[in-house]
Enzyme design. Structure first.
Site, short mmCIF file in Angstrom:
data_model
loop_
_atom_site.label_atom_id
_atom_site.label_comp_id
_atom_site.label_asym_id
_atom_site.label_seq_id
_atom_site.Cartn_x
_atom_site.Cartn_y
_atom_site.Cartn_z
CG HIS A 1 -2.00 1.04 1.14
ND1 HIS A 1 -3.27 0.83 1.62
CD2 HIS A 1 -2.01 2.30 0.65
CE1 HIS A 1 -4.00 1.93 1.44
NE2 HIS A 1 -3.24 2.84 0.86
CG ASP B 1 -2.36 4.77 3.58
OD1 ASP B 1 -2.14 5.29 2.47
OD2 ASP B 1 -3.46 4.85 4.15
CG HIS C 1 -8.41 11.53 2.14
ND1 HIS C 1 -8.44 10.74 1.02
CD2 HIS C 1 -7.91 10.76 3.13
CE1 HIS C 1 -8.00 9.53 1.33
NE2 HIS C 1 -7.67 9.53 2.61
CG HIS D 1 -0.53 6.95 -1.06
ND1 HIS D 1 -1.63 7.64 -1.52
CD2 HIS D 1 -1.00 6.02 -0.19
CE1 HIS D 1 -2.72 7.14 -0.95
NE2 HIS D 1 -2.36 6.16 -0.14
#
Length: 567
Positions: free
Chosen positions: A134, A360, A320, A136
């Site tokens: 995971h 993440d 986000h 990014h």
């Protein structure tokens, strides 16, 4: 017959059968299950030691000997905790067994010759390189940070600090995919990229798979609707690639039942399945009970501590692209952070209901802490729940195997690359990590890519020996020149390989194919395949598995923290 006392033997050759080893400053203890080395015939390098011409080293040429032998290593893997010598040939694990000179020693599996390099594994733990599924890809500096923590494979998406990448693990579109394949060509790290899976028609997904991704990612910030889920999985079924999903926190396009209905029994990797990282609020954790769902956690909630809830809100707002002055954005963030499900997540890991852990990276998670936080979770559960059957008070072997599988073999199986990486098994890439037991899980002693040293702690380069301060992690020869590419692999779809993508875009590294991603399920998650019926109370957020309430107290103190990070 000459004998040696236990303490002297362990000091010289490492632990043997029945010996126990504490993992760093945790309460976890392993016990050696089997020893492939032969008492009195052990090989060890050094002045006055065994691996010398005519003794432990034969006269044979490189055709009959290994390129590298790791002697007397304590292997910790999902399949066992054993003492053995490990022979590596042409970048792959060739033999696990007994090393030496067959001209003068009996029962030799691994022949040492003049062309064999030696790494002393006695007194050290050997594990497979970690797989972080995971990622990014927000900045290239993540790669070195991950590598120095013991990670050798990174799977995810992105193009740098773009707004889309900050929030979603997608490398969107053929042009971006090719640029990321080119950008990562010369790193001493294995890679797999995920394309954007959010569309209700197949063409844009097909072109990304054929351009070089190893899977697709559905993310709510791009609109994870039932239609896009169905379409994405349909395309993945045709191309044999995995799909990862971050579901609809706001339940705009449907509820968790609608999402699972859209799966139609097809295999899918659910990211941060507890929900703090995103997903149907408050009950995405129910997916852990489905036979086609391969659930993972990300490390910001690992393990549940007194600080976990407080730190999440700010992280969420940044990652986000939310505005703290907009009440709806704040409410969105608040809906994702639930102490009840985070506490349940700890226990579900301990019982094997959640199969994987990833980072993440820079999108709420810390790329260099995946391995550390896995073992912190295991330790917290040992302290709060006691031995994990069939373990006893004597050792934690089963718990150790369960937790190491979460960041090695299970992500490899999930993403169709377990034929190349994910465990210490003959034929696989020799992506290996050595640890001193006192530093296990936080400070590796050496990181190998395809059997060549890529990174290690190293002292002053102008010193007379390797150890004087300042000692810090530095890239080694395996991270430089063309060696980095030639010892590292990028995983593509078979369709991309058939299209000649590596040749067309000038890739010079090893290329692997992802396969067998569509015929697997929760049952294939090693030591982590429990499928309970999960229920979540919509008012209190309490989580139950097969009717039992899952809850635990937050930790106030953890191992593998300050005492290891003074500098």
């Amino acid at each position: 017959m000459a004998t040696i006392d236990k303490h002297s033997y362990a000091h010289m050759f490492g632990p043997t059968v029945g010996d126990r080893v504490r993992l760093a400053d945790t309460d976890l203890w392993l016990e050696v299950e089997k020893d492939y080395t032969q008492y009195g015939e052990e090989v060890k390098f050094g002045g006055g030691k065994v691996i010398r011409d005519g003794m432990g080293q034969s006269q044979a040429s490189c055709f009959d000997t290994v390129d590298l032998v790791i002697t007397n290593a304590l292997i910790v893997d999902h399949w066992g905790i054993i003492k053995a010598d490990v022979g590596i040939k042409e970048g792959r694990i060739a033999i696990i067994g007994k090393a030496g000179n067959p001209d003068i020693q009996d029962n030799i599996d691994i022949e040492i010759g003049p062309g064999t390099e030696v790494i002393a594994g006695e007194g050290k733990i050997l594990t497979a390189g970690g797989i972080d599924a995971h990622i990014h890809f927000i900045c290239p500096q993540q790669i070195e940070e991950a590598q120095m923590s013991g990670v050798t494979t990174m799977i995810g998406g992105g193009t740098g600090p773009a707004t889309g990448t900050n929030a979603t693990t997608c490398t969107s579109g053929p042009w971006n995919i090719h640029k990321m394949l080119q950008a990562t060509n010369d790193f001493a790290m294995n890679f797999g990229f995920l394309g954007k899976g959010n569309t209700s028609l197949p063409l844009a997904l097909e072109e990304q798979i054929e351009a070089g991704v190893c899977g697709l990612k559905l993310h709510e910030d791009w609109g994870t609707t039932p239609a896009s889920i169905d379409n994405c999985l349909a395309v993945a079924e045709r191309y044999d690639v995995q799909v990862a999903i971050h579901t609809d926190t706001l339940n705009e396009a449907g509820f968790v039942e609608d999402t699972m209905a859209a799966f139609k029994g097809r295999t899918i990797h659910t990211y941060h399945t507890e929900g703090a990282g995103g997903g149907h609020s408050p009950d995405i954790i129910r997916a852990c009970g489905e036979p086609n769902v391969l659930p993972s956690s990300t490390n910001p909630t690992r393990p549940y501590t007194v600080n976990t809830i407080d730190e999440h809100l700010d992280m969420l707002m940044v990652c986000h692209h939310l505005d703290p002055s907009i009440p709806e954005d704040v409410a969105f963030a608040d809906s994702r952070i639930r102490k009840e499900s985070i506490a349940a997540e700890d226990i579900m890991h301990d019982l094997g209901a959640i199969s994987m852990i990833a980072s993440d990276s820079q999108a709420m998670g810390r790329v260099g802490e995946m391995i550390t936080r896995t073992w912190q979770t295991a330790n917290k559960m040992k302290q709060q729940r006691g031995p994990l059957a069939p373990d006893t008070e004597r050792n934690d072997n089963f718990r150790i195997k369960r937790y190491i599988a979460k960041y090695t073999i299970n992500p490899a199986i999930s993403h169709g690359i377990s034929h190349e990486v994910g465990s210490i098994e003959v034929g696989k890439l020799a992506d290996l990590v050595l640890w001193k037991p006192a530093f296990f899980g936080i400070k590796p002693a050496m990181i190998l890519k395809s059997g060549f040293i890529a990174a290690a702690p190293m002292g002053d380069a102008n010193a007379s020996i390797p150890t004087p301060q300042p000692v810090y992690y530095r890239p080694m020869f395996g991270s430089f020149g063309s060696a980095a590419a030639k010892t590292s692999m990028t995983f593509l779809s078979q369709a991309a390989i058939d299209q000649g993508v590596p040749e067309k875009i000038g890739m010079t590294r090893m290329v692997g194919v992802c396969k067998n991603t569509r015929n697997i399920g929760k049952k294939d998650m090693i030591h982590n395949n429990w499928q309970p019926k999960i229920e979540v109370d919509a008012q209190t957020y309490e989580v139950r598995a097969d009717g039992e309430l899952l809850t635990c107290e937050p930790a106030t103190e953890l191992p593998l923290t300050q005492r290891y990070c003074l500098f």
